[in-house]
Scaffold this motif. Structure first.
Motif, PDB file in Angstrom:
ATOM      1  N   UNK A   1       8.405  -0.022  -4.473  1.00  0.00           N
ATOM      2  CA  UNK A   1       7.330   0.291  -5.424  1.00  0.00           C
ATOM      3  C   UNK A   1       5.999  -0.098  -4.801  1.00  0.00           C
ATOM      4  N   UNK A   2       4.974   0.625  -5.194  1.00  0.00           N
ATOM      5  CA  UNK A   2       3.644   0.402  -4.636  1.00  0.00           C
ATOM      6  C   UNK A   2       3.026  -0.856  -5.238  1.00  0.00           C
ATOM      7  N   UNK A   3       2.054  -1.426  -4.553  1.00  0.00           N
ATOM      8  CA  UNK A   3       1.345  -2.577  -5.138  1.00  0.00           C
ATOM      9  C   UNK A   3       0.713  -2.233  -6.481  1.00  0.00           C
ATOM     10  N   UNK A   4       0.228  -1.012  -6.629  1.00  0.00           N
ATOM     11  CA  UNK A   4      -0.380  -0.589  -7.900  1.00  0.00           C
ATOM     12  C   UNK A   4       0.658  -0.558  -9.019  1.00  0.00           C
ATOM     13  N   UNK A   5       1.844  -0.010  -8.715  1.00  0.00           N
ATOM     14  CA  UNK A   5       2.902   0.022  -9.717  1.00  0.00           C
ATOM     15  C   UNK A   5       3.360  -1.390 -10.076  1.00  0.00           C
TER      16      UNK A   5
END
Length: 116
Positions: free
Chosen positions: A89-93
Protein backbone atom coordinates in the motif's frame (compact mmCIF):
# COMPACT_ATOMS: atom_id res chain seq x y z
CA UNK A 1 -31.00 -2.91 22.39
CA UNK A 2 -29.55 -0.49 19.89
CA UNK A 3 -30.31 -0.17 16.22
CA UNK A 4 -26.88 -0.83 14.73
CA UNK A 5 -27.75 0.76 11.38
CA UNK A 6 -28.25 4.07 13.21
CA UNK A 7 -24.86 3.94 14.94
CA UNK A 8 -22.21 6.18 13.43
CA UNK A 9 -19.46 3.75 14.49
CA UNK A 10 -21.14 1.01 12.47
CA UNK A 11 -21.53 3.26 9.42
CA UNK A 12 -17.90 4.40 9.55
CA UNK A 13 -16.55 0.90 10.12
CA UNK A 14 -18.63 -0.44 7.24
CA UNK A 15 -17.23 2.25 4.93
CA UNK A 16 -13.71 1.49 6.21
CA UNK A 17 -14.21 -2.19 5.42
CA UNK A 18 -15.13 -1.27 1.83
CA UNK A 19 -11.95 0.79 1.58
CA UNK A 20 -9.87 -2.17 2.77
CA UNK A 21 -11.42 -4.33 0.07
CA UNK A 22 -10.56 -1.72 -2.57
CA UNK A 23 -6.97 -1.31 -1.39
CA UNK A 24 -6.33 -5.05 -1.21
CA UNK A 25 -7.41 -5.52 -4.83
CA UNK A 26 -3.93 -4.38 -5.83
CA UNK A 27 -2.10 -6.78 -3.48
CA UNK A 28 0.02 -9.47 -5.16
CA UNK A 29 -1.86 -12.65 -6.11
CA UNK A 30 0.35 -14.72 -3.85
CA UNK A 31 -1.04 -12.73 -0.89
CA UNK A 32 -4.62 -13.80 -1.66
CA UNK A 33 -4.59 -16.24 1.26
CA UNK A 34 -2.18 -14.14 3.34
CA UNK A 35 -2.50 -10.46 4.13
CA UNK A 36 -5.38 -9.89 1.72
CA UNK A 37 -7.52 -12.48 3.47
CA UNK A 38 -6.41 -11.43 6.95
CA UNK A 39 -7.10 -7.75 6.33
CA UNK A 40 -10.49 -8.38 4.83
CA UNK A 41 -11.60 -10.74 7.58
CA UNK A 42 -10.41 -8.44 10.37
CA UNK A 43 -12.01 -5.37 8.77
CA UNK A 44 -15.33 -7.21 8.33
CA UNK A 45 -15.15 -8.18 11.99
CA UNK A 46 -15.36 -4.55 13.12
CA UNK A 47 -18.88 -3.66 11.88
CA UNK A 48 -20.01 -7.27 12.34
CA UNK A 49 -19.23 -7.25 16.06
CA UNK A 50 -20.88 -3.86 16.47
CA UNK A 51 -24.01 -5.23 14.80
CA UNK A 52 -24.01 -8.46 16.78
CA UNK A 53 -23.40 -6.68 20.07
CA UNK A 54 -26.26 -4.29 19.45
CA UNK A 55 -28.68 -7.21 19.64
CA UNK A 56 -27.65 -8.09 23.20
CA UNK A 57 -30.03 -7.40 26.01
CA UNK A 58 -27.52 -5.85 28.39
CA UNK A 59 -25.15 -2.94 27.95
CA UNK A 60 -22.40 -5.06 29.51
CA UNK A 61 -22.78 -7.66 26.75
CA UNK A 62 -22.83 -4.97 24.07
CA UNK A 63 -19.69 -3.41 25.57
CA UNK A 64 -17.93 -6.79 25.28
CA UNK A 65 -18.67 -6.94 21.55
CA UNK A 66 -17.42 -3.39 21.14
CA UNK A 67 -14.21 -4.49 22.87
CA UNK A 68 -13.87 -7.30 20.32
CA UNK A 69 -14.45 -4.79 17.50
CA UNK A 70 -11.68 -2.61 18.89
CA UNK A 71 -9.40 -5.64 19.04
CA UNK A 72 -10.12 -6.32 15.38
CA UNK A 73 -9.33 -2.68 14.60
CA UNK A 74 -5.91 -3.03 16.21
CA UNK A 75 -5.39 -6.22 14.24
CA UNK A 76 -6.15 -4.29 11.03
CA UNK A 77 -3.79 -1.52 12.10
CA UNK A 78 -0.96 -4.02 12.45
CA UNK A 79 -1.75 -5.57 9.10
CA UNK A 80 -1.85 -2.28 7.20
CA UNK A 81 1.50 -1.35 8.73
CA UNK A 82 2.96 -4.67 7.58
CA UNK A 83 1.38 -4.14 4.15
CA UNK A 84 3.04 -0.74 3.99
CA UNK A 85 6.39 -2.21 5.06
CA UNK A 86 6.11 -4.68 2.18
CA UNK A 87 5.16 -1.96 -0.31
CA UNK A 88 1.67 -3.31 -0.90
CA UNK A 89 0.00 0.00 0.00
CA UNK A 90 1.13 3.53 -0.72
CA UNK A 91 2.15 5.95 2.02
CA UNK A 92 -0.94 8.01 1.15
CA UNK A 93 -3.24 5.01 1.57
CA UNK A 94 -1.53 4.15 4.85
CA UNK A 95 -2.20 7.65 6.19
CA UNK A 96 -5.81 7.66 4.99
CA UNK A 97 -6.59 4.19 6.34
CA UNK A 98 -4.82 4.91 9.64
CA UNK A 99 -6.77 8.12 10.12
CA UNK A 100 -10.10 6.41 9.44
CA UNK A 101 -9.22 3.53 11.72
CA UNK A 102 -8.07 5.78 14.57
CA UNK A 103 -11.36 7.67 14.40
CA UNK A 104 -13.31 4.41 14.55
CA UNK A 105 -11.27 3.20 17.53
CA UNK A 106 -11.75 6.46 19.43
CA UNK A 107 -15.47 6.64 18.71
CA UNK A 108 -16.01 3.00 19.65
CA UNK A 109 -14.01 3.37 22.85
CA UNK A 110 -15.99 6.44 23.87
CA UNK A 111 -19.29 4.73 23.08
CA UNK A 112 -18.22 1.61 24.99
CA UNK A 113 -17.43 3.75 28.05
CA UNK A 114 -20.99 5.08 28.08
CA UNK A 115 -22.34 1.53 28.34
CA UNK A 116 -20.36 0.54 31.43
Amino acid sequence: MHRFKDLEIWKKSRFFCSEIYKVTLSFPNDEKFGLTNQLRRASVSIPSNIAEGSSRQSNKDFARFLEIAIGSAYEVETQILISSDLGFITPEDLIELSNMLNEIIKMTSRFRATLL
